[in-house]
Design an enzyme around this catalytic site. Sequence first.
Site, PDB file in Angstrom:
ATOM      1  N   ASP A 104      37.005   7.693 -38.823  1.00 42.02           N
ATOM      2  CA  ASP A 104      37.421   8.424 -39.752  1.00 42.02           C
ATOM      3  C   ASP A 104      38.284   7.488 -40.705  1.00 42.02           C
ATOM      4  O   ASP A 104      39.147   6.910 -40.175  1.00 42.02           O
ATOM      5  CB  ASP A 104      38.578   9.386 -39.310  1.00 42.02           C
ATOM      6  CG  ASP A 104      38.908  10.534 -40.192  1.00 42.02           C
ATOM      7  OD1 ASP A 104      38.637  11.572 -39.852  1.00 42.02           O
ATOM      8  OD2 ASP A 104      39.453  10.088 -41.245  1.00 42.02           O
ATOM      9  N   ASP A 195      33.959  10.674 -45.328  1.00 43.76           N
ATOM     10  CA  ASP A 195      34.746   9.670 -44.490  1.00 43.76           C
ATOM     11  C   ASP A 195      34.883   9.766 -43.000  1.00 43.76           C
ATOM     12  O   ASP A 195      35.623   9.148 -42.287  1.00 43.76           O
ATOM     13  CB  ASP A 195      36.475   9.449 -44.817  1.00 43.76           C
ATOM     14  CG  ASP A 195      37.110  10.607 -44.293  1.00 43.76           C
ATOM     15  OD1 ASP A 195      36.644  11.800 -43.743  1.00 43.76           O
ATOM     16  OD2 ASP A 195      38.333  10.092 -43.978  1.00 43.76           O
ATOM     17  N   GLU A 196      33.877  10.434 -42.275  1.00 42.78           N
ATOM     18  CA  GLU A 196      33.683  10.762 -41.145  1.00 42.78           C
ATOM     19  C   GLU A 196      32.279  10.684 -40.531  1.00 42.78           C
ATOM     20  O   GLU A 196      31.572  11.078 -41.144  1.00 42.78           O
ATOM     21  CB  GLU A 196      34.292  12.039 -40.836  1.00 42.78           C
ATOM     22  CG  GLU A 196      35.572  12.293 -40.343  1.00 42.78           C
ATOM     23  CD  GLU A 196      36.030  13.881 -39.868  1.00 42.78           C
ATOM     24  OE1 GLU A 196      35.557  14.465 -38.873  1.00 42.78           O
ATOM     25  OE2 GLU A 196      36.225  14.582 -40.811  1.00 42.78           O
ATOM     26  N   CYS A 574      25.488  45.939 -18.752  1.00 43.71           N
ATOM     27  CA  CYS A 574      24.455  46.916 -19.603  1.00 43.71           C
ATOM     28  C   CYS A 574      23.210  46.553 -19.365  1.00 43.71           C
ATOM     29  O   CYS A 574      22.662  45.375 -19.260  1.00 43.71           O
ATOM     30  CB  CYS A 574      24.755  46.677 -20.988  1.00 43.71           C
ATOM     31  SG  CYS A 574      23.489  47.031 -22.214  1.00 43.71           S
ATOM     32  N   CYS A 577      21.143  44.591 -22.238  1.00 38.91           N
ATOM     33  CA  CYS A 577      21.100  43.449 -22.859  1.00 38.91           C
ATOM     34  C   CYS A 577      22.146  42.344 -21.777  1.00 38.91           C
ATOM     35  O   CYS A 577      21.934  41.392 -21.770  1.00 38.91           O
ATOM     36  CB  CYS A 577      21.953  43.309 -24.039  1.00 38.91           C
ATOM     37  SG  CYS A 577      23.698  43.760 -23.950  1.00 38.91           S
ATOM     38  N   HIS A 592      29.037  49.810 -27.872  1.00 35.84           N
ATOM     39  CA  HIS A 592      28.074  49.188 -27.347  1.00 35.84           C
ATOM     40  C   HIS A 592      26.600  49.982 -27.156  1.00 35.84           C
ATOM     41  O   HIS A 592      25.632  49.446 -27.651  1.00 35.84           O
ATOM     42  CB  HIS A 592      28.156  48.464 -26.239  1.00 35.84           C
ATOM     43  CG  HIS A 592      27.368  47.506 -25.514  1.00 35.84           C
ATOM     44  ND1 HIS A 592      27.253  46.283 -25.898  1.00 35.84           N
ATOM     45  CD2 HIS A 592      26.292  47.708 -24.553  1.00 35.84           C
ATOM     46  CE1 HIS A 592      26.276  45.425 -25.539  1.00 35.84           C
ATOM     47  NE2 HIS A 592      25.643  46.282 -24.643  1.00 35.84           N
TER      48      HIS A 592
HETATM   49  N1  DCP Z   1      40.132  16.061 -48.554  1.00 37.95           N
HETATM   50  C1  DCP Z   1      40.077  17.056 -49.388  1.00 37.95           C
HETATM   51  N2  DCP Z   1      40.791  18.289 -48.970  1.00 37.95           N
HETATM   52  C2  DCP Z   1      41.366  18.346 -47.864  1.00 37.95           C
HETATM   53  C3  DCP Z   1      41.299  17.626 -46.938  1.00 37.95           C
HETATM   54  C4  DCP Z   1      40.826  16.303 -47.246  1.00 37.95           C
HETATM   55  O1  DCP Z   1      39.689  16.988 -50.560  1.00 37.95           O
HETATM   56  N3  DCP Z   1      41.897  19.570 -47.618  1.00 37.95           N
HETATM   57  C5  DCP Z   1      39.433  14.729 -48.953  1.00 37.95           C
HETATM   58  C6  DCP Z   1      40.541  13.858 -49.148  1.00 37.95           C
HETATM   59  C7  DCP Z   1      40.430  12.905 -47.992  1.00 37.95           C
HETATM   60  C8  DCP Z   1      39.159  13.083 -47.600  1.00 37.95           C
HETATM   61  O2  DCP Z   1      38.742  14.318 -47.786  1.00 37.95           O
HETATM   62  O3  DCP Z   1      40.862  11.630 -48.309  1.00 37.95           O
HETATM   63  C9  DCP Z   1      38.833  12.624 -46.025  1.00 37.95           C
HETATM   64  O4  DCP Z   1      39.935  13.757 -45.161  1.00 37.95           O
HETATM   65  P1  DCP Z   1      40.782  13.505 -43.984  1.00 37.95           P
HETATM   66  O5  DCP Z   1      41.245  14.924 -43.561  1.00 37.95           O
HETATM   67  O6  DCP Z   1      40.084  12.441 -43.131  1.00 37.95           O
HETATM   68  O7  DCP Z   1      42.113  12.809 -44.703  1.00 37.95           O
HETATM   69  P2  DCP Z   1      42.522  11.501 -45.065  1.00 37.95           P
HETATM   70  O8  DCP Z   1      41.119  10.492 -44.899  1.00 37.95           O
HETATM   71  O9  DCP Z   1      42.828  11.521 -46.523  1.00 37.95           O
HETATM   72  O10 DCP Z   1      43.506  11.161 -44.155  1.00 37.95           O
HETATM   73  P3  DCP Z   1      43.486  10.694 -42.696  1.00 37.95           P
HETATM   74  O11 DCP Z   1      42.212  10.738 -42.146  1.00 37.95           O
HETATM   75  O12 DCP Z   1      44.197   9.439 -42.481  1.00 37.95           O
HETATM   76  O13 DCP Z   1      44.430  11.506 -41.886  1.00 37.95           O
HETATM   77 MG    MG Z   2      40.224  10.470 -42.879  1.00 35.09          MG
END
Ligand code: DCP
Ligand code: MG
Length: 652
Positions: A104, A195-196, A574, A577, A592
């Site tokens: 992440d 980002d994940e 039952c 199901c 149910h």
């Molecule tokens: N994001 C968004 N709205 C949200 C949460 C996140 O638009 N409610 C976007 C902005 C973040 C990105 O998604 O930069 C990634 O989300 P993360 O939860 O991973 O948060 P960050 O990467 O910003 O911070 P960290 O992972 O370090 O906690």
């Molecule tokens: Mg993040």
Amino acid sequence: MGTSSDGGRPWQSYTTAYTNAKAGMDGVDKDKVQRVVYEMSKGSKYFENEQRKEAFTKQKVEHLRAQVVKLSEKDILHFEMIANKRILELEASRDLSKIWLHTDMDAFYAAVETLENPSLRGKPMAVGGLSMISTANYEARKYGVRAAMPGFIACKLCPDLIFVPINFEKYMFYSELTRKVFRRYDPNFISTSLDEAYLNITEVCINQGMSSDEVATELRNAIFEETGLTCSAGVAPNQMLAKVCSDINKPNGQFILPNDRKAVMTFISSLPIRKIGGIGKVTEHVLRDALGIKTCEDMLQECALLRALFSSCSSDFFLSVGLGLGSTTTPKQKMRKSISNERTFRTTKDESFLLQQLGDIAEALSNDMDKECLSGRTLTLKLKTASFEVRTRAVSLQKFIHSKEDILQFASRMLKAELPLSLRLIGLRMSHFSDDKIGTLDPMQKTIVGFLSSDATGLSAMHIENKDRPNIGDKVEQQEVFDFNDRQSMQGMEVGLPSIDDHSGGRHDGRSFQCESLQSVCSDDADGFNMNSSCLDESKSSISVEPNRSMDPVGATSTSSHKAGLIWVDDYICSVCGIELPPSFIEERQEHSDYHLAEMLQEEESSCSSGQVARERYRFMHKETQAGESSSRKKKQKVKHIPIEAFFSKQV
Ligand code: DCP
Ligand code: MG
């Protein structure tokens, strides 16, 4: 929220998405943040909506508590036995042979902006604007500023906060760079947001003779080299645990949980349930306040109650959490279940503006669908009103559609039926895709046509879904992936209130329309990825009933039970199901039985080719039911089925 029992500090019970701690917020003055958030939102529509949600959670808690009280000692023993058996089965499925890594990015959007503008480094900054922040850097988090918080509240918490406007193109560019690195370690990595990602690093560890710790370090270094950005990583025997682990040493850190049962159980024993993906605010509060469950280990302690009060699907999920189990496989092909597009705008009731927005959204959705060669049959309109109420309206069509014109035709009918209304967001989602090519009509798809007469446009069914889901590309904190109403909805009861945390800050309207035969869809494409999400996918149908309705006397049970051919085997099970309900759950058993009755009738209806015959049967069933049952029952039945025409009555 703000009662006399709060000792003059009403904000202490005001917990919203803004007051939850994210990574980097450990040392934050929580009381101050809660007070500022409370004071700045008090009286606003958002605040009112939060109050409604809180009332809903309380109602859920009370409902569950009442259920617990009804359980006899014998019931508890019974469910304990079943739960223990299930725990053994789940334990036997434990797979410790895989090594999963979850990565992440740290403060992703903010980090990208800082990379491109180094003068921001070291200063508190947020990406977004005065109305909403997408993320904040770690300097800003020290003040309690966080993602999803309105910028004007963030300014109050941190007056020196710098705002940078959002720029998705940049984030997509950097995200693609990280994916290049992921591919080197696992070509089949699972990406869950920009980002994940989840990577199966088992082979890399074996082939390279490296420990998982070494692989995680190497991968994080490679990402830094490629992008100039830092990320955090978690390594564990499954995806669920790997995600929890990646948050532990954020930012720019890693945490390794060995592939060892004892290590897993120790790790999980004190882990707060909220850390688990799929357990959000409502679930956390309900499990804590109704059943005293705070940690993952508590799930095992309270296994009998979980088994008694939730569906087997949800209780399996809870027990898996208690055992630290999670997915260890890569889905062969991630099938998209829905595709959506939405727009937020300044609150307005200007009809031509709203229709213009709808047209733009329909066009964008159609373009996105064309890119993926998709055509769909269920179109959902999402609206967020000025008071943050979230409404969804869906229509299931006879044919698959993908063009802007078709989408707009049905979407505008749904929207017009809601107007006049002051709105701040409109969204469209398409689901139920044709498996093959655009425009193909799937002859196997059952539509309402066989039950109610179709209208000339092909608009055949409409229901209001009882919950809202985040859209593709939306970033949500943690989506709850199970349904609180599950045992109830399995039994045919729907309370007409949202059943998952509403991360959009919205409320779902509690109306339940019932048009598609006797079945309402209570959940279709939950975007959750973990083990129980599939359990939610359309597998549960429910009969929608009036919220908070009064229950029937026991006498009605026998009528319905008889019709559905249902008996309670061994006093609990039952015969139709196999679901278990203790004898003391009289009302639930009634629900149910009703459920099976409806199911049986529905089967009959679907075997009828003529809509007319089906309608007659429907009327007959109504008459029959009404004749034999109490007046409250009659009222209920009326509420259950609202003709589709009624929905369009306001249409111009
Ligand atoms: N994001 C968004 N709205 C949200 C949460 C996140 O638009 N409610 C976007 C902005 C973040 C990105 O998604 O930069 C990634 O989300 P993360 O939860 O991973 O948060 P960050 O990467 O910003 O911070 P960290 O992972 O370090 O906690
Ligand atoms: Mg993040």
